[in-house]
Write a protein that holds these residues in place. Structure first.
Motif, PDB file in Angstrom:
ATOM      1  N   THR A 129      -9.273 -16.189  29.123  1.00  0.00           N
ATOM      2  CA  THR A 129      -9.050 -16.390  27.743  1.00  0.00           C
ATOM      3  C   THR A 129      -9.725 -18.214  27.124  1.00  0.00           C
ATOM      4  O   THR A 129      -9.296 -18.586  26.159  1.00  0.00           O
ATOM      5  CB  THR A 129      -7.604 -16.555  27.826  1.00  0.00           C
ATOM      6  OG1 THR A 129      -7.112 -17.310  29.086  1.00  0.00           O
ATOM      7  CG2 THR A 129      -7.641 -14.945  27.780  1.00  0.00           C
ATOM      8  N   ASP A 130     -10.394 -18.642  28.309  1.00  0.00           N
ATOM      9  CA  ASP A 130     -10.531 -19.839  27.880  1.00  0.00           C
ATOM     10  C   ASP A 130     -11.831 -20.414  28.716  1.00  0.00           C
ATOM     11  O   ASP A 130     -12.120 -19.902  30.396  1.00  0.00           O
ATOM     12  CB  ASP A 130      -9.489 -21.086  28.028  1.00  0.00           C
ATOM     13  CG  ASP A 130      -9.597 -21.559  29.447  1.00  0.00           C
ATOM     14  OD1 ASP A 130      -9.530 -20.452  30.270  1.00  0.00           O
ATOM     15  OD2 ASP A 130      -8.734 -22.469  29.266  1.00  0.00           O
ATOM     16  N   ASP A 131     -12.501 -21.372  28.722  1.00  0.00           N
ATOM     17  CA  ASP A 131     -14.032 -21.594  29.390  1.00  0.00           C
ATOM     18  C   ASP A 131     -13.332 -22.431  31.180  1.00  0.00           C
ATOM     19  O   ASP A 131     -14.505 -21.724  31.658  1.00  0.00           O
ATOM     20  CB  ASP A 131     -15.135 -22.366  29.006  1.00  0.00           C
ATOM     21  CG  ASP A 131     -15.071 -21.337  27.595  1.00  0.00           C
ATOM     22  OD1 ASP A 131     -15.562 -20.420  27.597  1.00  0.00           O
ATOM     23  OD2 ASP A 131     -14.666 -21.288  26.104  1.00  0.00           O
ATOM     24  N   CYS A 132     -12.786 -23.024  30.970  1.00  0.00           N
ATOM     25  CA  CYS A 132     -11.829 -23.358  31.995  1.00  0.00           C
ATOM     26  C   CYS A 132     -11.216 -22.812  33.151  1.00  0.00           C
ATOM     27  O   CYS A 132     -11.529 -22.937  34.434  1.00  0.00           O
ATOM     28  CB  CYS A 132     -11.055 -24.810  32.037  1.00  0.00           C
ATOM     29  SG  CYS A 132     -10.925 -26.256  31.175  1.00  0.00           S
ATOM     30  N   GLY A 133     -10.895 -21.330  32.669  1.00  0.00           N
ATOM     31  CA  GLY A 133     -10.594 -20.143  34.093  1.00  0.00           C
ATOM     32  C   GLY A 133     -11.709 -19.858  34.121  1.00  0.00           C
ATOM     33  O   GLY A 133     -12.227 -19.189  35.597  1.00  0.00           O
ATOM     34  N   VAL A 134     -13.355 -19.635  33.116  1.00  0.00           N
ATOM     35  CA  VAL A 134     -14.294 -19.467  33.943  1.00  0.00           C
ATOM     36  C   VAL A 134     -15.107 -20.386  34.796  1.00  0.00           C
ATOM     37  O   VAL A 134     -15.121 -19.275  36.207  1.00  0.00           O
ATOM     38  CB  VAL A 134     -15.270 -18.880  32.889  1.00  0.00           C
ATOM     39  CG1 VAL A 134     -16.894 -18.770  33.338  1.00  0.00           C
ATOM     40  CG2 VAL A 134     -15.085 -17.698  32.055  1.00  0.00           C
ATOM     41  N   VAL A 135     -14.928 -21.972  34.706  1.00  0.00           N
ATOM     42  CA  VAL A 135     -15.503 -22.593  35.544  1.00  0.00           C
ATOM     43  C   VAL A 135     -14.323 -22.147  37.129  1.00  0.00           C
ATOM     44  O   VAL A 135     -14.840 -21.958  38.727  1.00  0.00           O
ATOM     45  CB  VAL A 135     -15.542 -24.019  35.244  1.00  0.00           C
ATOM     46  CG1 VAL A 135     -15.544 -24.840  36.723  1.00  0.00           C
ATOM     47  CG2 VAL A 135     -16.698 -23.840  34.295  1.00  0.00           C
ATOM     48  N   LEU A 136     -13.374 -22.368  36.773  1.00  0.00           N
ATOM     49  CA  LEU A 136     -12.274 -22.254  38.407  1.00  0.00           C
ATOM     50  C   LEU A 136     -12.373 -20.946  38.806  1.00  0.00           C
ATOM     51  O   LEU A 136     -12.060 -20.728  40.000  1.00  0.00           O
ATOM     52  CB  LEU A 136     -10.410 -21.491  37.396  1.00  0.00           C
ATOM     53  CG  LEU A 136      -9.802 -21.934  38.260  1.00  0.00           C
ATOM     54  CD1 LEU A 136     -10.012 -23.375  39.557  1.00  0.00           C
ATOM     55  CD2 LEU A 136      -8.285 -22.071  37.327  1.00  0.00           C
TER      56      LEU A 136
END
Length: 250
Positions: free
Chosen positions: A203-210
């Motif tokens: 749902t967001d790009d920080c979640g992809v990095v995490l």
């Protein structure tokens, strides 16, 4: 269009305004980013915020494919000279983020990108500046505000009714906003790994990095309650009130 050049030794900062969604929850005939907000479209207000930020060198717009020409007209009429290109988005948020990354494929891995929801037209210069400043030390930065409400985790009981499963400690909970900022090498690697895992929906790009770069800390900087996301019909009226308040304070 002419693009500002960063000072020698400073990373090039691109802001990508993500307007590739159709805004189904708004329920109208037009995507929410094209709705008027005090005389200007929501999209233009988001673009203008980044064009006005001295820390931002270039702006890329990711738009609903059928409406790229309309977005080009809005940008041209508004005189937003930092906008270098307007590219079509994809079916999901991650697809639109990757479209933005392809648009800056010529940039070096140490350059910076800010990914911002076009539906947050009241993002402040303070948030933009803080996000860029934090990227001097961090590879990934998120903007968030504390949760003033108690947040509960729910589950379905044997009859299919929602029941509370747990009550997380509100002190450690935050509500994420945008922009989210990254060194290009970090967000590129994260999305490359995400592409190989189609079962995960971000749902967001920080979640992809995490998820895909767990060794990369995601720094959090304070957001603002006024940095609202226009999602439902009543949010436009709220945004107009907030905008008038901001203009009166200037």
């Amino acid at each position: 269009m002419p693009i500002d050049r960063p000072a020698p030794g400073r990373p090039h900062v691109t802001a990508a305004v993500l307007a590739g969604g159709v805004g189904a929850r708004m329920g109208g005939p037009r995507p929410k980013q094209l709705l008027p907000l005090a005389g200007r479209t929501i999209l233009e207000r988001s673009v203008a915020a980044f064009c006005a930020a001295p820390q931002v060198d270039e702006v890329v717009v990711v738009m609903v494919p059928d409406l790229v020409a309309e977005a080009e007209k809005i940008v041209a009429e508004g005189g937003h000279g930092k906008v270098s290109r307007i590219v079509p988005g994809g079916a999901s948020r991650s697809d639109s983020s990757r479209a933005a990354l392809r648009a800056v494929a010529h940039r070096g891995g140490g350059d910076l990108v800010l990914l911002h929801d076009a539906a947050r037209p009241l993002v402040s210069g303070r948030i933009i500046a803080s996000c860029v400043a934090a990227l001097a030390e961090a590879g990934a930065v998120g903007v968030a505000v504390p949760s003033s409400d108690t947040v509960v985790e729910v589950a379905a009981d044997t009859r299919g009714h929602e029941v509370i499963r747990s009550v997380p400690d509100r002190a450690v909970l935050r509500r994420m906003q945008t922009p989210q900022g990254f060194r290009l090498d970090v967000i590129r690697r994260a999305h490359e790994r995400a592409l190989a895992d189609p079962g995960f929906v971000a749902t967001d790009d920080c979640g992809v990095v995490l998820r895909y770069l767990p060794e990369e800390p995601v720094r959090i900087i304070p957001g603002e309650e006024g940095n609202i996301k226009v999602t439902h019909p009543g949010d436009v009226a709220v945004a107009e009130v907030l905008l008038r308040t901001l203009e009166e304070e200037r």
